[in-house]
Scaffold this motif. Structure first.
Motif, PDB file in Angstrom:
ATOM      1  N   PHE A 109     -19.342 -54.693  -6.380  1.00 24.80           N
ATOM      2  CA  PHE A 109     -18.367 -53.963  -7.197  1.00 24.80           C
ATOM      3  C   PHE A 109     -17.360 -53.191  -6.355  1.00 24.80           C
ATOM      4  CE2 PHE A 109     -17.043 -50.268  -9.730  1.00 24.80           C
ATOM      5  CZ  PHE A 109     -16.480 -50.920 -10.816  1.00 24.80           C
ATOM      6  N   GLY A 110     -17.855 -52.320  -5.469  1.00 20.40           N
ATOM      7  CA  GLY A 110     -16.935 -51.531  -4.665  1.00 20.40           C
ATOM      8  C   GLY A 110     -17.641 -50.400  -3.950  1.00 20.40           C
ATOM      9  N   ILE A 111     -16.860 -49.423  -3.503  1.00 20.13           N
ATOM     10  CA  ILE A 111     -17.379 -48.300  -2.718  1.00 20.13           C
ATOM     11  C   ILE A 111     -16.827 -46.994  -3.293  1.00 20.13           C
ATOM     12  CG2 ILE A 111     -17.466 -47.215  -0.439  1.00 20.13           C
ATOM     13  CD1 ILE A 111     -17.128 -50.006   0.772  1.00 20.13           C
ATOM     14  N   TYR A 112     -17.729 -46.028  -3.504  1.00 18.20           N
ATOM     15  CA  TYR A 112     -17.351 -44.703  -4.016  1.00 18.20           C
ATOM     16  C   TYR A 112     -17.386 -43.693  -2.876  1.00 18.20           C
ATOM     17  CZ  TYR A 112     -17.966 -40.142  -6.251  1.00 18.20           C
ATOM     18  OH  TYR A 112     -17.853 -38.823  -6.610  1.00 18.20           O
ATOM     19  N   LEU A 113     -16.346 -42.856  -2.798  1.00 18.16           N
ATOM     20  CA  LEU A 113     -16.251 -41.814  -1.782  1.00 18.16           C
ATOM     21  C   LEU A 113     -15.990 -40.474  -2.455  1.00 18.16           C
ATOM     22  CD1 LEU A 113     -13.798 -43.619   0.692  1.00 18.16           C
ATOM     23  CD2 LEU A 113     -16.303 -43.536   0.883  1.00 18.16           C
ATOM     24  N   ARG A 114     -16.629 -39.422  -1.925  1.00 17.82           N
ATOM     25  CA  ARG A 114     -16.348 -38.068  -2.417  1.00 17.82           C
ATOM     26  C   ARG A 114     -16.178 -37.113  -1.250  1.00 17.82           C
ATOM     27  NH1 ARG A 114     -19.559 -33.515  -4.472  1.00 17.82           N
ATOM     28  NH2 ARG A 114     -21.484 -34.746  -4.323  1.00 17.82           N
ATOM     29  N   PHE A 115     -15.087 -36.326  -1.306  1.00 15.21           N
ATOM     30  CA  PHE A 115     -14.761 -35.364  -0.270  1.00 15.21           C
ATOM     31  C   PHE A 115     -14.679 -33.958  -0.872  1.00 15.21           C
ATOM     32  CE2 PHE A 115     -12.877 -39.385   0.925  1.00 15.21           C
ATOM     33  CZ  PHE A 115     -13.116 -39.516   2.293  1.00 15.21           C
TER      34      PHE A 115
ATOM     35  N   ASP B  60     -11.957 -55.732  -6.808  1.00 15.00           N
ATOM     36  CA  ASP B  60     -11.005 -56.422  -7.686  1.00 15.00           C
ATOM     37  C   ASP B  60      -9.598 -56.381  -7.095  1.00 15.00           C
ATOM     38  OD1 ASP B  60     -13.104 -56.757  -9.354  1.00 15.00           O
ATOM     39  OD2 ASP B  60     -12.514 -55.203 -10.782  1.00 15.00           O
ATOM     40  N   VAL B  61      -8.868 -57.467  -7.318  1.00 12.86           N
ATOM     41  CA  VAL B  61      -7.469 -57.562  -6.895  1.00 12.86           C
ATOM     42  C   VAL B  61      -6.609 -57.790  -8.132  1.00 12.86           C
ATOM     43  CG1 VAL B  61      -5.797 -58.866  -5.542  1.00 12.86           C
ATOM     44  CG2 VAL B  61      -8.106 -58.469  -4.635  1.00 12.86           C
ATOM     45  N   VAL B  62      -5.547 -57.003  -8.253  1.00 13.03           N
ATOM     46  CA  VAL B  62      -4.621 -57.184  -9.378  1.00 13.03           C
ATOM     47  C   VAL B  62      -3.697 -58.350  -9.060  1.00 13.03           C
ATOM     48  CG1 VAL B  62      -2.802 -56.117 -10.763  1.00 13.03           C
ATOM     49  CG2 VAL B  62      -4.738 -54.731  -9.955  1.00 13.03           C
ATOM     50  N   ASP B  63      -3.887 -59.461  -9.747  1.00  6.27           N
ATOM     51  CA  ASP B  63      -3.080 -60.657  -9.458  1.00  6.27           C
ATOM     52  C   ASP B  63      -2.735 -61.427 -10.734  1.00  6.27           C
ATOM     53  OD1 ASP B  63      -5.548 -61.622 -10.131  1.00  6.27           O
ATOM     54  OD2 ASP B  63      -5.918 -62.702  -8.252  1.00  6.27           O
ATOM     55  N   ASP B  64      -2.742 -60.724 -11.875  1.00 10.30           N
ATOM     56  CA  ASP B  64      -2.528 -61.409 -13.150  1.00 10.30           C
ATOM     57  C   ASP B  64      -1.235 -60.971 -13.843  1.00 10.30           C
ATOM     58  OD1 ASP B  64      -3.298 -58.849 -13.665  1.00 10.30           O
ATOM     59  OD2 ASP B  64      -4.823 -59.338 -15.159  1.00 10.30           O
ATOM     60  N   ARG B  65      -0.249 -60.510 -13.053  1.00 10.98           N
ATOM     61  CA  ARG B  65       0.978 -60.018 -13.673  1.00 10.98           C
ATOM     62  C   ARG B  65       2.127 -61.023 -13.576  1.00 10.98           C
ATOM     63  NH1 ARG B  65       1.901 -54.263 -10.953  1.00 10.98           N
ATOM     64  NH2 ARG B  65       1.510 -55.538  -9.096  1.00 10.98           N
ATOM     65  N   ALA B  66       1.820 -62.241 -13.150  1.00 10.02           N
ATOM     66  CA  ALA B  66       2.843 -63.273 -13.018  1.00 10.02           C
ATOM     67  C   ALA B  66       4.014 -62.792 -12.177  1.00 10.02           C
ATOM     68  CB  ALA B  66       3.330 -63.729 -14.401  1.00 10.02           C
ATOM     69  N   TRP B  67       3.667 -62.168 -11.036  1.00  8.49           N
ATOM     70  CA  TRP B  67       4.690 -61.612 -10.132  1.00  8.49           C
ATOM     71  C   TRP B  67       4.320 -61.978  -8.706  1.00  8.49           C
ATOM     72  CZ3 TRP B  67       4.533 -56.576  -7.231  1.00  8.49           C
ATOM     73  CH2 TRP B  67       5.773 -56.282  -6.645  1.00  8.49           C
ATOM     74  N   ASP B  68       5.297 -62.448  -7.954  1.00  4.02           N
ATOM     75  CA  ASP B  68       5.020 -62.901  -6.587  1.00  4.02           C
ATOM     76  C   ASP B  68       4.490 -61.778  -5.708  1.00  4.02           C
ATOM     77  OD1 ASP B  68       5.848 -65.404  -7.302  1.00  4.02           O
ATOM     78  OD2 ASP B  68       7.899 -65.172  -6.501  1.00  4.02           O
TER      79      ASP B  68
END
Length: 236
Positions: free
Chosen positions: A147-153, A171-179
Motif C-alpha cells: 500500500f505505502g509508507i506512513y511518516l509522522r514528525f 498508487d500513481v495518478v495516470d487516469d486523467r488522459a493527460w500526457d
C-alpha cells in the motif's frame, strides 16, 4: 465691700450639672460617630476584599475553562491513518490536510517523480523534513505492505508543538488522459497541524498561526521539486 463682683460669683449647682451633662452627651455623640465611621471603613474594606476575591475567582475560572478547553482539544487529536487515509483537520486547530473538509484547510496532494519508488520517496521526504531546522523529529515510520509508507514528525510551531504526517502511496495518478501523467510517481498525501489551540479571552476565538502549516508544507515540496496534483503546469 461685702458685695462680690459678678465675675467671682459662685456658679449655681444646677448650672454645673447641666454643663457636665452637655459635655457627657457630646462625648457620647463623638464616640458614636467614631464607631459609625469605623464600621463604615470596615464595611468598605470588607466589600473591597470580597470584590477582589470574586474577581480573582472569576479570572481563575475563566483561565481554567480556557486551559480545560485547550487540553480537551489536544486530547481529542488522533494520529495515524483512518482506513488507510490521512485524517481530516482537528476542530479549530491551525491545520492543512489533503483530507480536510473545510476549503480554507484543504491542500492538494503531491506527486513524486516517476523514477522514485514509494520507499525512495519516503526517504526523500524524511531528509527534506529534517532539513527544515524547526527542531523536527521523526516520531513514527510505518510500512504498509502493498500500500505505502506512513511518516509522522513532531516539530516546533508558532504556538507550540506541531505534527506533520505523510502517506506515500504506491498508487500513481495516470487516469486523467493527460500526457503529463507519464511523469507521475508515488502519490503523497499529508497533514500538518498544531497540537494545541490558543484562544483570545474572553471571546474564545482560536489564535491563527498566519498560515504557518501551509507554508511549512510548501517549503518541503519546493525543496523536493515535486509537483502539486492538479497544478503541474503552474508548478513548472
Amino acid at each position: 465691700r461685702n458685695v462680690m463682683s459678678r465675675a467671682h460669683a459662685p456658679t449655681p449647682p444646677q448650672a454645673t450639672q447641666a454643663t457636665q451633662t452637655t459635655r457627657a452627651a457630646g462625648r457620647a455623640r463623638g464616640r458614636r460617630a467614631r464607631c459609625v465611621a469605623g464600621a463604615s471603613r470596615r464595611a468598605f474594606i470588607t466589600a473591597t476584599l470580597v470584590g477582589v476575591a470574586v474577581r480573582d475567582a472569576a479570572d481563575a475560572d475563566a483561565e481554567a475553562a480556557v486551559n480545560a478547553r485547550t487540553t480537551m482539544d489536544a486530547i481529542d487529536v488522533e494520529f495515524g491513518l483512518a482506513n488507510n487515509r490521512i485524517r481530516a483537520c482537528p476542530r479549530e486547530h491551525n491545520c492543512v490536510s489533503t483530507s480536510a473538509r473545510a476549503a480554507e484547510q484543504y491542500a492538494s496532494a503531491w506527486t513524486a517523480p516517476s523514477y522514485l519508488s514509494a520507499k525512495d520517496a519516503s526517504e526523500a521526504l524524511i531528509d527534506a523534513a529534517l532539513d527544515l531546522g524547526e527542531d523536527v523529529r521523526l516520531i513514527e515510520r510505518q510500512v504498509i505492505e502493498g500500500f505505502g509508507i506512513y511518516l509522522r514528525f513532531a516539530c516546533a510551531g508558532a504556538l507550540g508543538e506541531d505534527c506533520v504526517e505523510f502517506l506515500v502511496k504506491q498508487d500513481v495518478v495516470d487516469d486523467r488522459a493527460w500526457d503529463g501523467d507519464a511523469e507521475n510517481g508515488p502519490l503523497v498525501l499529508f497533514r500538518s497541524f498544531a497540537l494545541d489551540v490558543k484562544y483570545v479571552y474572553p471571546f474564545m476565538t482560536p489564535v491563527s498561526d498566519l498560515g504557518a502549516q501551509g507554508k511549512r508544507m510548501e517549503k518541503i515540496r519546493a525543496a523536493l521539486g515535486w509537483k502539486t496534483l492538479g497544478c503541474e503546469v503552474c508548478d513548472k
